[in-house]
Scaffold this active site. Structure first.
Site, PDB file in Angstrom:
ATOM      1  CB  CYS A 121      -0.921  -0.022   1.217  1.00 13.78           C
ATOM      2  SG  CYS A 121      -1.881   1.490   1.442  1.00 13.78           S
ATOM      3  CB  CYS A 124       0.693   1.421   4.252  1.00 17.52           C
ATOM      4  SG  CYS A 124      -1.029   0.848   4.233  1.00 17.52           S
TER       5      CYS A 124
END
Length: 521
Positions: A121, A124
C-alpha cells in the site's frame, strides 16, 4: 592599508582576552571545525528527531568554507551524518512494536494505538515515518498508550476481527472497545486523538480556572451541567460514540462563566466560536445527532476530507470558491461576505448551515461534474449530492442571507442529486476523468492499458467476421453445384429422345453405369 587594519581588528579581541587573564575556552568541536555553523534553531530542539538535527548539521557542513578546503573531513562528516540518520530511523522504529497473532490475547491489559497496514500500500508507506515519530513522541512524554503496527495481509483473521476493511487503518484499542481514527494523518492529530480517547470518557471541570484553561485549549467542546438524570445517560452514550471527534466534560452550574444563561437544569452546552449554544430536545432532536452536527466550528477552511466529514451532519455547506493567491477585490469580498454571514447570522442559520471557503475549484468541479468560474459561491447538500448555484448578484451579507433563506424556503431550484440518471452520469464522468488523468500523467502507460485490450478485441472481432464469411462462401458454393447438377439432368433426357424423333437412327451407345444409376435415382 585595509588588509592591515582588518588584521588588526581581528587581533584586538585576542589582546582583550589576554588582559582578562587568558584565552577563552575552545569552542565545541562542531563549531571549531566548521566556523559557519550557527546555533541550532528552536524547531530542532526538544522532541525533534535526531535525523532532523543531522540534516541541519549536514547543511552547515556543505555550506562551510572549511568543508570545501578539507575533503577528507567533509567525507567523514557525511559518513557520520548517514550513520546518525540510520540510527535515528532504527531509534524511532524501536518505539513501534511489530505485532503478531499473540497480540489478540495480550492486548487487553494495555491501551494500544495500532496501524493496520499492507506492505504493497502506497498510503501505508507514506504513513510509516509519521507513525515512527508518533511512537517516539508517545514514549518521550510517558503516555500509557503503546504504539504498534500489524501487517493485515499476514494476519488477516485478526484484522477482520477488528473490522479492518482498508489500508491503512488506525485504531485505538481500549479494553473491549475499538475506536477508529478518521482525521488527518499527521503526527499532532494522531497524538491528540490518542490522548482524547485513552483518557476519561467525560472529564470533570472542578473549578473556573480549569474551565478557562479548557476553553483556551480547545476550539470546540461539550459540557454537561447538572446531576444524575436521563439526559446525562444520553450524554454518556453520545460521548462513547463521538469521543473520536471531540471532547466531553461535566461541571456544576457555578463553574461555567457568568455570561452563560441556563433556562433549565440539567443542560448540555457546546462552546465554540467565542459563544455557546444550548441543546433543546424539542428543536434539535436526538442528542447524539445534535452533537454530531455541532462538533465543527461555524466557519472552516474546506477541503475534500472535511466535506466528506460534513456529510454526516446533514447541514448545507455554503462555500466561497476563491483563489487565495489572487488578491483582487472580488475574491476577498466573497470570502469576507461568507465570514460575515457566519458571524452575524449564526443564531438564524447555525442549525442548518455550515460556512467556509475553498482554495481553487478542482475538487468542486469533480463533485459537481461541471466547470465553475472562480470566484463564486456554491451551496452543497453533502447528504444527497444536491447543490445550489447563485442566481443573483451578491453585494453584501444581507444579499447572501436572503439567498440562504430562499434555499430554505425551496424557491431556489436544486441541481444534481443521487437519481439513477445522475449516477450514470457520475460513472461516465469518473471513467472519463480517470482515462484523461492516466494519459496526462503517463501517455505510454495509458496506451498500453487501453491499447492492448482494444487490440485483442479487434483481433477477436476480425476472426469472428472472417469465419462467418468463409462458411457462407462454402455453403453458397455447395448450393451452386447442386443447382448445376439438377439443370444438367433435363439436358441429358432431351439428348436421349432426339434419335426417336429424327429421320435417321444411329447405333445405340451404352450409357455409363454411373449415369444409369443417377437416372434411376
Amino acid at each position: 592599508m585595509r588588509r592591515g587594519s582588518a588584521h588588526a581588528q581581528r587581533r584586538r579581541p585576542a589582546r582583550s582576552w589576554e588582559s582578562r587573564g587568558g584565552p577563552p575556552a575552545p569552542p565545541p568541536p562542531c563549531v571549531q571545525s566548521f566556523p559557519s555553523a550557527r546555533p541550532r534553531p528552536a524547531s530542532l530542539s526538544g522532541s525533534s528527531s535526531l535525523g532532523r538535527r543531522c540534516l541541519f548539521f549536514l547543511r552547515g557542513l556543505c555550506s562551510s568554507p572549511v568543508a570545501s578546503m578539507a575533503p577528507r573531513r567533509r567525507g567523514a562528516g557525511l559518513r557520520l551524518c548517514a550513520t546518525v540518520f540510520l540510527l535515528d530511523m532504527a531509534f524511532c522504529k524501536g518505539f513501534v512494536e511489530d505485532l503478531d497473532e499473540s497480540f489478540k490475547d495480550n492486548r487487553k491489559d494495555d491501551i494500544w494505538l495500532v496501524d493496520f497496514y499492507a506492505p504493497w500500500c502506497g498510503h501505508c508507506k507514506k504513513l510509516e515515518p509519521i507513525w515512527n515519530e508518533v511512537g517516539l513522541e508517545m514514549k518521550s512524554i510517558g503516555s500509557p498508550v503503546k504504539v504498534g503496527k500489524m501487517d493485515a495481509t499476514s494476519y488477516s483473521s485478526i484484522a477482520s476481527e477488528f473490522g479492518v476493511r482498508g489500508y491503512p487503518t488506525i485504531k485505538l484499542l481500549k479494553g473491549d472497545l475499538a475506536y477508529n481514527y478518521r482525521g488527518p494523518r499527521t503526527k499532532d492529530d494522531i497524538i491528540e486523538f490518542a490522548h482524547r480517547v485513552s483518557g476519561a470518557l467525560i472529564r470533570p471541570l472542578p473549578s473556573q480556572q480549569m474551565f478557562e484553561h479548557v476553553q483556551k485549549r480547545h476550539r470546540v467542546f461539550f459540557v454537561y451541567i447538572g446531576g444524575e438524570s436521563p439526559l446525562k445517560e444520553k450524554y454518556i452514550d453520545a460521548a462513547s460514540e463521538l469521543i473520536v471527534y471531540t471532547y466531553f466534560f461535566s461541571a456544576s452550574e457555578d463553574v461555567v462563566p457568568e455570561y452563560v444563561i441556563l433556562k433549565e437544569m440539567p443542560a448540555v452546552l457546546v462552546f465554540k466560536d467565542e459563544t455557546y449554544f444550548v441543546y433543546d430536545e424539542y428543536e434539535d432532536g436526538d442528542l447524539s445527532s445534535w452533537i454530531n452536527r455541532e462538533r465543527f466550528q461555524n466557519y472552516l477552511t474546506m477541503d475534500g476530507f472535511l466535506l466528506y466529514e460534513l456529510g454526516d451532519t446533514g447541514k448545507l455547506v455554503a462555500i466561497a470558491v476563491i483563489d487565495e493567491k489572487n488578491t483582487s477585490n472580488e475574491h476577498t469580498r466573497l470570502k469576507s461576505i461568507i465570514q460575515e454571514v457566519a458571524r452575524d447570522y449564526r443564531d438564524q442559520f447555525h442549525r442548518d448551515f455550515q460556512f467556509g471557503h475553498m482554495d481553487g475549484n478542482d475538487y468542486i468541479n469533480t463533485l459537481l461534474m461541471d466547470e465553475l468560474k472562480v470566484p463564486t459561491v456554491v451551496v452543497l447538500n453533502t447528504s444527497n449530492q444536491q447543490y445550489f448555484l447563485l442566481d443573483r448578484q451578491i453585494g453584501s451579507a444581507e444579499d447572501m442571507a436572503h439567498f440562504i433563506r430562499d434555499i430554505l424556503d425551496g424557491t431556489v431550484p436544486a441541481q444534481g442529486g443521487d437519481s439513477i440518471l445522475q449516477r450514470l452520469k457520475r460513472i461516465i464522468f469518473d471513467a472519463k476523468s480517470t482515462i484523461v488523468s492516466i494519459f496526462k500523467s503517463s501517455p505510454l502507460m495509458g496506451c498500453f492499458l487501453f491499447g492492448l485490450p482494444l487490440g485483442v478485441i479487434s483481433i477477436m472481432c476480425y476472426g469472428i467476421y472472417t469465419a462467418d464469411t468463409d462458411g457462407g462462401y462454402i455453403e453458397e458454393r455447395y448450393e451452386v453445384s447442386r443447382s448445376e447438377i439438377e439443370s444438367q439432368e433435363p439436358v441429358e433426357d432431351s439428348k436421349e429422345q432426339e434419335p426417336s424423333d429424327g429421320a435417321t437412327l444411329g447405333p445405340t451407345v451404352q450409357e455409363p453405369k454411373d449415369v444409369l444409376e443417377k437416372k434411376k435415382d
